[in-house]
Design an enzyme around this catalytic site. Structure first.
Site, PDB file in Angstrom:
ATOM      1  N   HIS A 127       1.137  -1.301  -0.069  1.00 35.77           N
ATOM      2  CA  HIS A 127      -0.025   0.143  -0.126  1.00 35.77           C
ATOM      3  C   HIS A 127       0.801   1.223   0.109  1.00 35.77           C
ATOM      4  O   HIS A 127       1.839   1.263  -0.965  1.00 35.77           O
ATOM      5  CB  HIS A 127      -0.783  -0.124   1.387  1.00 35.77           C
ATOM      6  CG  HIS A 127      -2.200   0.715   1.169  1.00 35.77           C
ATOM      7  ND1 HIS A 127      -2.607   1.612   0.205  1.00 35.77           N
ATOM      8  CD2 HIS A 127      -3.078   1.144   2.454  1.00 35.77           C
ATOM      9  CE1 HIS A 127      -3.382   2.373   0.800  1.00 35.77           C
ATOM     10  NE2 HIS A 127      -3.768   2.110   1.865  1.00 35.77           N
TER      11      HIS A 127
ATOM     12  N   HIS B 263      -2.148  -2.390  -9.532  1.00 31.24           N
ATOM     13  CA  HIS B 263      -3.337  -1.706  -8.756  1.00 31.24           C
ATOM     14  C   HIS B 263      -4.417  -2.482  -8.756  1.00 31.24           C
ATOM     15  O   HIS B 263      -4.956  -3.100  -9.681  1.00 31.24           O
ATOM     16  CB  HIS B 263      -3.666  -0.247  -9.141  1.00 31.24           C
ATOM     17  CG  HIS B 263      -4.212   0.533  -8.366  1.00 31.24           C
ATOM     18  ND1 HIS B 263      -5.608   0.562  -8.180  1.00 31.24           N
ATOM     19  CD2 HIS B 263      -3.865   1.359  -7.246  1.00 31.24           C
ATOM     20  CE1 HIS B 263      -5.796   1.369  -6.895  1.00 31.24           C
ATOM     21  NE2 HIS B 263      -4.814   1.997  -6.646  1.00 31.24           N
TER      22      HIS B 263
ATOM     23  N   ASP C  47       2.160   5.787  -6.699  1.00 28.32           N
ATOM     24  CA  ASP C  47       3.529   5.785  -6.040  1.00 28.32           C
ATOM     25  C   ASP C  47       4.684   5.843  -7.028  1.00 28.32           C
ATOM     26  O   ASP C  47       5.817   6.307  -6.458  1.00 28.32           O
ATOM     27  CB  ASP C  47       3.602   4.458  -4.956  1.00 28.32           C
ATOM     28  CG  ASP C  47       2.614   4.626  -4.040  1.00 28.32           C
ATOM     29  OD1 ASP C  47       2.587   5.856  -3.376  1.00 28.32           O
ATOM     30  OD2 ASP C  47       2.149   3.843  -3.377  1.00 28.32           O
TER      31      ASP C  47
HETATM   32  N1  ACO Z   1       5.340  -6.578 -10.338  1.00 27.41           N
HETATM   33  C1  ACO Z   1       5.048  -7.764 -10.987  1.00 27.41           C
HETATM   34  N2  ACO Z   1       4.042  -8.226 -10.996  1.00 27.41           N
HETATM   35  C2  ACO Z   1       2.738  -8.009 -10.440  1.00 27.41           C
HETATM   36  C3  ACO Z   1       2.836  -6.599  -9.736  1.00 27.41           C
HETATM   37  C4  ACO Z   1       4.010  -5.838  -9.867  1.00 27.41           C
HETATM   38  N3  ACO Z   1       4.240  -4.737  -9.113  1.00 27.41           N
HETATM   39  N4  ACO Z   1       1.626  -6.314  -9.244  1.00 27.41           N
HETATM   40  C5  ACO Z   1       0.763  -7.515  -9.453  1.00 27.41           C
HETATM   41  N5  ACO Z   1       1.726  -8.386 -10.192  1.00 27.41           N
HETATM   42  C6  ACO Z   1       1.191  -9.507 -10.659  1.00 27.41           C
HETATM   43  C7  ACO Z   1       0.918 -10.623  -9.783  1.00 27.41           C
HETATM   44  O1  ACO Z   1       1.880 -11.281  -9.348  1.00 27.41           O
HETATM   45  C8  ACO Z   1      -0.090 -11.203 -10.291  1.00 27.41           C
HETATM   46  O2  ACO Z   1       0.454 -12.300 -11.181  1.00 27.41           O
HETATM   47  P1  ACO Z   1      -0.009 -13.740 -11.603  1.00 27.41           P
HETATM   48  O3  ACO Z   1      -1.439 -13.465 -12.239  1.00 27.41           O
HETATM   49  O4  ACO Z   1       0.677 -14.193 -12.501  1.00 27.41           O
HETATM   50  O5  ACO Z   1      -0.067 -14.317 -10.178  1.00 27.41           O
HETATM   51  C9  ACO Z   1      -1.036 -10.387 -11.191  1.00 27.41           C
HETATM   52  O6  ACO Z   1      -0.018  -9.147 -11.346  1.00 27.41           O
HETATM   53  C10 ACO Z   1      -2.043  -9.843 -10.355  1.00 27.41           C
HETATM   54  O7  ACO Z   1      -1.852  -8.949  -9.214  1.00 27.41           O
HETATM   55  P2  ACO Z   1      -2.497  -9.176  -7.610  1.00 27.41           P
HETATM   56  O8  ACO Z   1      -1.331  -9.255  -6.834  1.00 27.41           O
HETATM   57  O9  ACO Z   1      -3.353 -10.373  -7.745  1.00 27.41           O
HETATM   58  O10 ACO Z   1      -3.227  -7.809  -7.971  1.00 27.41           O
HETATM   59  P3  ACO Z   1      -3.824  -7.102  -6.668  1.00 27.41           P
HETATM   60  O11 ACO Z   1      -4.814  -6.320  -7.207  1.00 27.41           O
HETATM   61  O12 ACO Z   1      -4.307  -8.272  -5.718  1.00 27.41           O
HETATM   62  O13 ACO Z   1      -2.775  -6.302  -6.031  1.00 27.41           O
HETATM   63  C11 ACO Z   1      -1.314  -4.579  -5.791  1.00 27.41           C
HETATM   64  C12 ACO Z   1      -2.434  -4.943  -6.245  1.00 27.41           C
HETATM   65  C13 ACO Z   1      -1.034  -5.096  -4.298  1.00 27.41           C
HETATM   66  C14 ACO Z   1      -0.845  -2.953  -5.676  1.00 27.41           C
HETATM   67  C15 ACO Z   1      -0.115  -5.214  -6.578  1.00 27.41           C
HETATM   68  O14 ACO Z   1      -0.185  -4.683  -7.857  1.00 27.41           O
HETATM   69  C16 ACO Z   1       1.375  -4.879  -5.953  1.00 27.41           C
HETATM   70  O15 ACO Z   1       1.778  -5.526  -5.190  1.00 27.41           O
HETATM   71  N6  ACO Z   1       1.928  -3.807  -6.591  1.00 27.41           N
HETATM   72  C17 ACO Z   1       3.457  -3.344  -5.989  1.00 27.41           C
HETATM   73  C18 ACO Z   1       3.117  -2.719  -4.738  1.00 27.41           C
HETATM   74  C19 ACO Z   1       2.905  -1.163  -4.822  1.00 27.41           C
HETATM   75  O16 ACO Z   1       3.251  -0.664  -6.037  1.00 27.41           O
HETATM   76  N7  ACO Z   1       1.777  -1.014  -4.099  1.00 27.41           N
HETATM   77  C20 ACO Z   1       1.254   0.555  -4.382  1.00 27.41           C
HETATM   78  C21 ACO Z   1      -0.311   0.522  -4.580  1.00 27.41           C
HETATM   79  S1  ACO Z   1      -1.195   2.250  -5.239  1.00 27.41           S
HETATM   80  C22 ACO Z   1      -1.039   2.871  -3.498  1.00 27.41           C
HETATM   81  O17 ACO Z   1      -1.223   2.218  -2.603  1.00 27.41           O
HETATM   82  C23 ACO Z   1      -1.248   4.527  -3.819  1.00 27.41           C
END
Ligand code: ACO
Length: 354
Positions: A210, A249, A297
């Site tokens: 987050h 996201h 971010d």
């Molecule tokens: N890098 C690489 N792969 C990713 C990323 C990433 N940043 N984010 C998601 N994925 C992949 C997951 O591994 C998943 O892959 P799979 O289908 O092969 O298993 C797929 O994309 C879907 O991702 P989920 O994690 O299921 O998506 P979710 O909606 O649950 O998560 C989240 C969203 C937590 C923001 C995720 O994208 C993440 O961890 N991003 C990195 C952390 C980040 O940047 N957080 C800031 C969020 S914005 C904010 O708070 C203002």
């Protein structure tokens, strides 16, 4: 009671109504009916904060009173300052969470305690940072929350840079039922006091999935000398199954409108920067390989670096903006409260005999 099962992580589940913020059909982030793209270009941080909290934009007098109230309540109790100095805690979010929790508020009444908490956030962040760096908290003669905050954390009063930070903070201010706001609403639904609800939300915001993500982005970004090195890093992260922080996201699957607005701000601030070229190369590569958009971010971290803001403060800056969203959500939750208490499916051991 009929029970229903919902997807893990509540993905796609609408849990309640809100009149504060949404994303429209064109992908714009909208606060109280206004597009944030318009608010960022035409309104100040404090006008938008008032809008989020009270539902409408302020007139001149309302804005003056709002600013005065935030400045008047901003003084930090000397005992809290002593604790900050004693702890010298490097993790500014941990310190902010702890100080909001122990603060001796002058009232237990929620409607007064909410503005009191929020007014103290800039001072707590600035003093926490000063306690570990040994530098003094910057003089703060600005008449606004965001102006004071910028002066206190940077020690300078560059009005152009201060304005860029406030625009970024407008975009950080509110985002409907994100994880920290949802936690705040769960806490508020138990009728706990605002300080306890804010403490829960701050603890949630600091997580790296987050708000904590923005503090991790520069760890890799700063090491790239050119676009090729950045693209290589992206490839190796993805090939080894690691995440690239600042991408993906829960709500935005094509584009995070806030990230695109911050990119515009970067272009205004420094149109030909190497950082912008590298950032765009990373954005294009992650999209090509994984179809994940840059989130707020990602560009926010790079913009804050260009504004000369220390990396240790990034998540706390997110918090200093989001507290206004939390104020509005605390009140909205209580205006039509129902205890938030879901059920679970038991998958543990059964019928054990002692
Ligand atoms: N890098 C690489 N792969 C990713 C990323 C990433 N940043 N984010 C998601 N994925 C992949 C997951 O591994 C998943 O892959 P799979 O289908 O092969 O298993 C797929 O994309 C879907 O991702 P989920 O994690 O299921 O998506 P979710 O909606 O649950 O998560 C989240 C969203 C937590 C923001 C995720 O994208 C993440 O961890 N991003 C990195 C952390 C980040 O940047 N957080 C800031 C969020 S914005 C904010 O708070 C203002």
């Amino acid at each position: 009671m009929t029970e229903i099962s919902v997807p893990k992580g509540l993905v796609g589940v609408i849990v309640d109504k809100t009149a504060i913020c949404t994303t429209d059909a064109e992908g714009n982030l909208v606060y109280r009916g206004y597009k944030t793209v318009d608010l960022v270009s035409k309104k100040t941080f404090e006008e938008v904060a008032y809008l989020i909290v009270h539902g409408d934009l302020p007139d001149r007098n309302q804005l003056k009173e709002f600013n005065e109230m935030l400045v008047k309540n901003g003084e930090i109790d000397s005992r809290v300052l002593k604790v900050i100095d004693l702890l010298k805690e490097r993790d500014i979010m941990k310190n902010l969470r702890s100080m909001i929790s122990l603060y001796p508020y002058s009232t237990a009444d929620a409607s007064h305690m909410l503005p009191e908490i929020i007014s103290k956030v800039p001072g707590i962040i600035a003093h926490s940072y000063a306690s570990v760096t040994g530098k003094k908290v910057g003089n703060s003669d600005a008449p606004t929350y965001s102006g004071r905050f910028y002066q206190m954390i940077t020690g300078n009063s560059d009005s152009r840079k201060s304005e860029f930070l406030s625009k970024l903070m407008i975009l950080y201010m509110e985002h409907e039922f994100n994880a920290s706001t949802f936690v705040l609403r769960v806490a508020a639904s138990t009728l706990t006091d605002p300080a306890s609800a804010f403490t829960s939300a701050l603890g949630t915001l600091k997580g790296p999935l987050h708000g904590g993500a923005n503090a991790e982005i520069l760890d890799f970004f700063k090491s790239f000398r050119n676009e090729e090195e950045a693209v290589k890093f992206v490839d190796s992260q993805l090939e080894s199954g690691k995440k690239v922080m600042g991408f993906g996201h829960r709500v935005y699957k094509q584009k995070d409108p806030r990230a695109q607005l911050v990119k515009q701000l970067m272009k205004e601030l420094n149109p030909d920067s190497k950082e912008l070229r590298i950032a765009e190369a990373i954005e294009a590569r992650v999209w090509e390989k994984k179809h994940l958009p840059a989130n707020l971010d990602f560009y926010a971290a790079i913009l804050m670096d260009q504004l000369g803001i220390p990396q240790d403060l990034y998540t706390a800056i997110f918090a200093a903006a989001r507290v206004f969203g939390w104020w509005a959500h605390y009140e909205e939750q209580l205006s039509d409260n129902k205890l938030i208490r879901p059920s679970s499916e038991y998958v543990g051991k059964k019928d054990r005999v002692l």
